[in-house]
Design a protein around this motif. Structure first.
Motif, mmCIF file in Angstrom:
data_model
loop_
_atom_site.group_PDB
_atom_site.id
_atom_site.type_symbol
_atom_site.label_atom_id
_atom_site.label_comp_id
_atom_site.label_asym_id
_atom_site.label_seq_id
_atom_site.Cartn_x
_atom_site.Cartn_y
_atom_site.Cartn_z
ATOM 1 N N GLN A 7 0.837 -1.208 0.000
ATOM 2 C CA GLN A 7 0.000 0.000 0.000
ATOM 3 C C GLN A 7 0.870 1.255 0.000
ATOM 4 O OE1 GLN A 7 -2.829 0.082 -0.908
ATOM 5 N NE2 GLN A 7 -4.315 -1.013 0.312
ATOM 6 N N SER A 18 2.453 1.570 -3.522
ATOM 7 C CA SER A 18 1.516 1.974 -4.575
ATOM 8 C C SER A 18 1.073 3.423 -4.397
ATOM 9 C CB SER A 18 0.307 1.047 -4.607
ATOM 10 O OG SER A 18 -0.454 1.181 -3.419
ATOM 11 N N ASN A 19 0.915 3.875 -3.170
ATOM 12 C CA ASN A 19 0.524 5.272 -2.937
ATOM 13 C C ASN A 19 1.688 6.225 -3.186
ATOM 14 O OD1 ASN A 19 -2.124 4.657 -2.298
ATOM 15 N ND2 ASN A 19 -1.671 4.434 -0.124
ATOM 16 N N GLY A 46 2.350 7.639 -6.902
ATOM 17 C CA GLY A 46 1.602 8.779 -7.434
ATOM 18 C C GLY A 46 2.076 10.127 -6.938
#
Length: 103
Positions: free
Chosen positions: A47, A50-51, A54
């Protein structure tokens, strides 16, 4: 002398089933706790990765300079160790060491 050795092995044979069962239960709880904790830690790590993908490059550079990846690694590693110890102590195979007061 042979009677002493025979008595020792007789006493050991009487204690062996309980000792083996406690060790196996402790290993079982420790393994299950470690696997569940490892699964949770891997999920948290995914998590975060993946965060972080961005985020703008400037923020990623600041976070890398501050070594937040090392900090998260230390926190997640200590959490995994705490889960393993908690699993072993709940099974009763590892006891807490402490100073006992005189009666």
């Amino acid at each position: 002398m042979p009677y002493l050795i025979q008595a020792f092995f007789a006493g050991l044979a009487a204690l062996l089933p309980t000792l083996v069962s406690k060790v196996l239960v402790g290993l079982g709880f420790g393994y299950v706790t470690y696997e569940l904790g490892s699964f949770g830690i891997d999920y948290i790590y995914q998590q975060i990765a993946s965060n972080a993908a961005g985020l703008p490059i400037e923020i990623i550079a600041v976070l890398k300079y501050a070594q937040t990846d090392v900090a998260f690694g230390i926190m997640l590693g200590s959490y995994a160790a705490a889960l393993t110890i908690r699993g072993l102590t709940s099974a009763g195979s590892v006891t807490k060491l402490g100073v006992r007061s005189a009666p």
